[in-house]
Design a protein around this motif. Sequence first.
Motif, PDB file in Angstrom:
ATOM      1  N   ASP A 164     -14.077 -26.256  11.109  1.00  0.00           N
ATOM      2  CA  ASP A 164     -14.601 -27.534  10.257  1.00  0.00           C
ATOM      3  C   ASP A 164     -15.976 -27.685  10.202  1.00  0.00           C
ATOM      4  O   ASP A 164     -16.294 -28.182   8.939  1.00  0.00           O
ATOM      5  CB  ASP A 164     -14.374 -28.924  11.473  1.00  0.00           C
ATOM      6  N   SER A 165     -16.831 -27.167  10.837  1.00  0.00           N
ATOM      7  CA  SER A 165     -18.470 -27.155  10.231  1.00  0.00           C
ATOM      8  C   SER A 165     -18.819 -26.433   9.082  1.00  0.00           C
ATOM      9  O   SER A 165     -19.771 -26.478   8.841  1.00  0.00           O
ATOM     10  CB  SER A 165     -19.897 -26.732  11.681  1.00  0.00           C
ATOM     11  N   VAL A 166     -18.057 -25.329   9.068  1.00  0.00           N
ATOM     12  CA  VAL A 166     -18.882 -24.645   8.053  1.00  0.00           C
ATOM     13  C   VAL A 166     -17.399 -25.261   6.633  1.00  0.00           C
ATOM     14  O   VAL A 166     -17.153 -24.466   5.585  1.00  0.00           O
ATOM     15  CB  VAL A 166     -18.303 -22.882   7.745  1.00  0.00           C
ATOM     16  N   LYS A 167     -16.608 -25.634   6.441  1.00  0.00           N
ATOM     17  CA  LYS A 167     -15.656 -25.704   5.862  1.00  0.00           C
ATOM     18  C   LYS A 167     -16.375 -26.374   4.376  1.00  0.00           C
ATOM     19  O   LYS A 167     -16.917 -27.105   4.867  1.00  0.00           O
ATOM     20  CB  LYS A 167     -14.186 -26.432   5.595  1.00  0.00           C
ATOM     21  N   GLY A 168     -15.753 -25.350   2.766  1.00  0.00           N
ATOM     22  CA  GLY A 168     -15.905 -26.279   1.996  1.00  0.00           C
ATOM     23  C   GLY A 168     -17.775 -25.936   1.122  1.00  0.00           C
ATOM     24  O   GLY A 168     -17.727 -25.681   0.871  1.00  0.00           O
ATOM     25  N   ARG A 169     -18.438 -24.293   2.149  1.00  0.00           N
ATOM     26  CA  ARG A 169     -19.622 -24.036   2.295  1.00  0.00           C
ATOM     27  C   ARG A 169     -19.311 -22.676   2.205  1.00  0.00           C
ATOM     28  O   ARG A 169     -19.963 -22.384   1.742  1.00  0.00           O
ATOM     29  CB  ARG A 169     -21.059 -24.744   3.416  1.00  0.00           C
ATOM     30  N   PHE A 170     -18.527 -21.844   3.288  1.00  0.00           N
ATOM     31  CA  PHE A 170     -18.655 -20.754   4.027  1.00  0.00           C
ATOM     32  C   PHE A 170     -17.464 -19.946   2.663  1.00  0.00           C
ATOM     33  O   PHE A 170     -16.059 -21.117   2.503  1.00  0.00           O
ATOM     34  CB  PHE A 170     -18.172 -20.569   4.767  1.00  0.00           C
ATOM     35  N   SER A 187      -4.888 -15.379   2.819  1.00  0.00           N
ATOM     36  CA  SER A 187      -4.772 -16.793   3.500  1.00  0.00           C
ATOM     37  C   SER A 187      -6.238 -16.558   4.338  1.00  0.00           C
ATOM     38  O   SER A 187      -6.271 -16.001   5.261  1.00  0.00           O
ATOM     39  CB  SER A 187      -3.800 -16.898   4.646  1.00  0.00           C
ATOM     40  N   THR A 188      -6.720 -17.999   4.038  1.00  0.00           N
ATOM     41  CA  THR A 188      -7.453 -17.943   5.241  1.00  0.00           C
ATOM     42  C   THR A 188      -7.717 -19.449   5.907  1.00  0.00           C
ATOM     43  O   THR A 188      -7.449 -20.892   5.609  1.00  0.00           O
ATOM     44  CB  THR A 188      -9.156 -18.335   4.043  1.00  0.00           C
ATOM     45  N   TYR A 189      -8.915 -19.794   7.060  1.00  0.00           N
ATOM     46  CA  TYR A 189      -9.701 -20.838   7.505  1.00  0.00           C
ATOM     47  C   TYR A 189     -10.577 -21.033   8.099  1.00  0.00           C
ATOM     48  O   TYR A 189     -11.445 -19.193   8.438  1.00  0.00           O
ATOM     49  CB  TYR A 189      -8.254 -20.356   9.192  1.00  0.00           C
ATOM     50  N   TYR A 190     -10.934 -21.982   8.301  1.00  0.00           N
ATOM     51  CA  TYR A 190     -12.532 -22.131   8.497  1.00  0.00           C
ATOM     52  C   TYR A 190     -12.877 -23.349   9.940  1.00  0.00           C
ATOM     53  O   TYR A 190     -11.749 -24.117   9.897  1.00  0.00           O
ATOM     54  CB  TYR A 190     -13.271 -22.702   6.977  1.00  0.00           C
ATOM     55  N   PHE A 222     -16.135 -19.815  16.938  1.00  0.00           N
ATOM     56  CA  PHE A 222     -15.106 -18.916  15.516  1.00  0.00           C
ATOM     57  C   PHE A 222     -15.779 -19.773  14.259  1.00  0.00           C
ATOM     58  O   PHE A 222     -16.264 -21.129  14.225  1.00  0.00           O
ATOM     59  CB  PHE A 222     -13.438 -19.766  15.832  1.00  0.00           C
ATOM     60  N   VAL A 223     -16.042 -18.751  13.411  1.00  0.00           N
ATOM     61  CA  VAL A 223     -16.405 -19.131  11.880  1.00  0.00           C
ATOM     62  C   VAL A 223     -15.240 -18.932  10.805  1.00  0.00           C
ATOM     63  O   VAL A 223     -14.898 -20.244  10.459  1.00  0.00           O
ATOM     64  CB  VAL A 223     -17.410 -18.439  11.151  1.00  0.00           C
ATOM     65  N   ALA A 224     -14.825 -18.546  10.841  1.00  0.00           N
ATOM     66  CA  ALA A 224     -13.318 -17.543   9.061  1.00  0.00           C
ATOM     67  C   ALA A 224     -13.061 -17.168  10.300  1.00  0.00           C
ATOM     68  O   ALA A 224     -13.323 -15.802  10.952  1.00  0.00           O
ATOM     69  CB  ALA A 224     -14.503 -17.744   8.450  1.00  0.00           C
ATOM     70  N   SER A 225     -11.246 -17.091   9.478  1.00  0.00           N
ATOM     71  CA  SER A 225     -10.548 -16.082   9.412  1.00  0.00           C
ATOM     72  C   SER A 225     -10.183 -15.367   8.695  1.00  0.00           C
ATOM     73  O   SER A 225      -9.883 -16.325   7.251  1.00  0.00           O
ATOM     74  CB  SER A 225      -9.546 -15.970  10.236  1.00  0.00           C
ATOM     75  N   ILE A 226      -9.105 -14.324   8.308  1.00  0.00           N
ATOM     76  CA  ILE A 226      -8.592 -13.831   6.384  1.00  0.00           C
ATOM     77  C   ILE A 226      -7.565 -13.393   7.432  1.00  0.00           C
ATOM     78  O   ILE A 226      -7.370 -12.079   7.992  1.00  0.00           O
ATOM     79  CB  ILE A 226      -9.136 -13.306   5.906  1.00  0.00           C
ATOM     80  N   SER A 227      -6.296 -14.120   6.719  1.00  0.00           N
ATOM     81  CA  SER A 227      -4.819 -12.811   7.348  1.00  0.00           C
ATOM     82  C   SER A 227      -5.184 -11.208   6.158  1.00  0.00           C
ATOM     83  O   SER A 227      -6.191 -11.072   5.782  1.00  0.00           O
ATOM     84  CB  SER A 227      -3.769 -13.166   6.118  1.00  0.00           C
TER      85      SER A 227
END
Length: 127
Positions: free
Chosen positions: A62-68, A57-60, A47-52
């Motif tokens: 940890d490995s991509v948080k702040g960059r993607f 709302s979004t969720y990332y 998993f990389v990211a999701s969006i409502s």
Amino acid sequence: QVQLVESGGGLVQAGGSLRLSCAAAGRTFSGNVMAWFRQAPGKEREFVASISRSGSSTYYADSVKGRFTISRDNAKNTVYLQMNSLKPEDTAVYYCAVTEVPAYTFSPIRPGMVAYWGQGTQVTVSS
């Protein structure tokens, strides 16, 4: 027939940026939580990211948080993934996904909750 077509992958140097797009055809997905996953050689799809549904709302991971940054345009039936400050460990095939998650949660989505997958687009980050 449902079809998800990804684009925007390619080869980029470390520190560079890419923007992935995923256009859906065959039906509207404004009622679905959308997500991006990736799979590196020899590794499981992650998993990389999701969006409502509304995009509010979004969720990332940890490995991509702040960059993607994940976003969506329901009028265009399209979801995006803006990738900045890319690292060699981001090298993978990236897949967009239409999920069957009944309610949005701020947690990773399991591949088993995906209803439709895109064909994947290769992202290669050189050091």
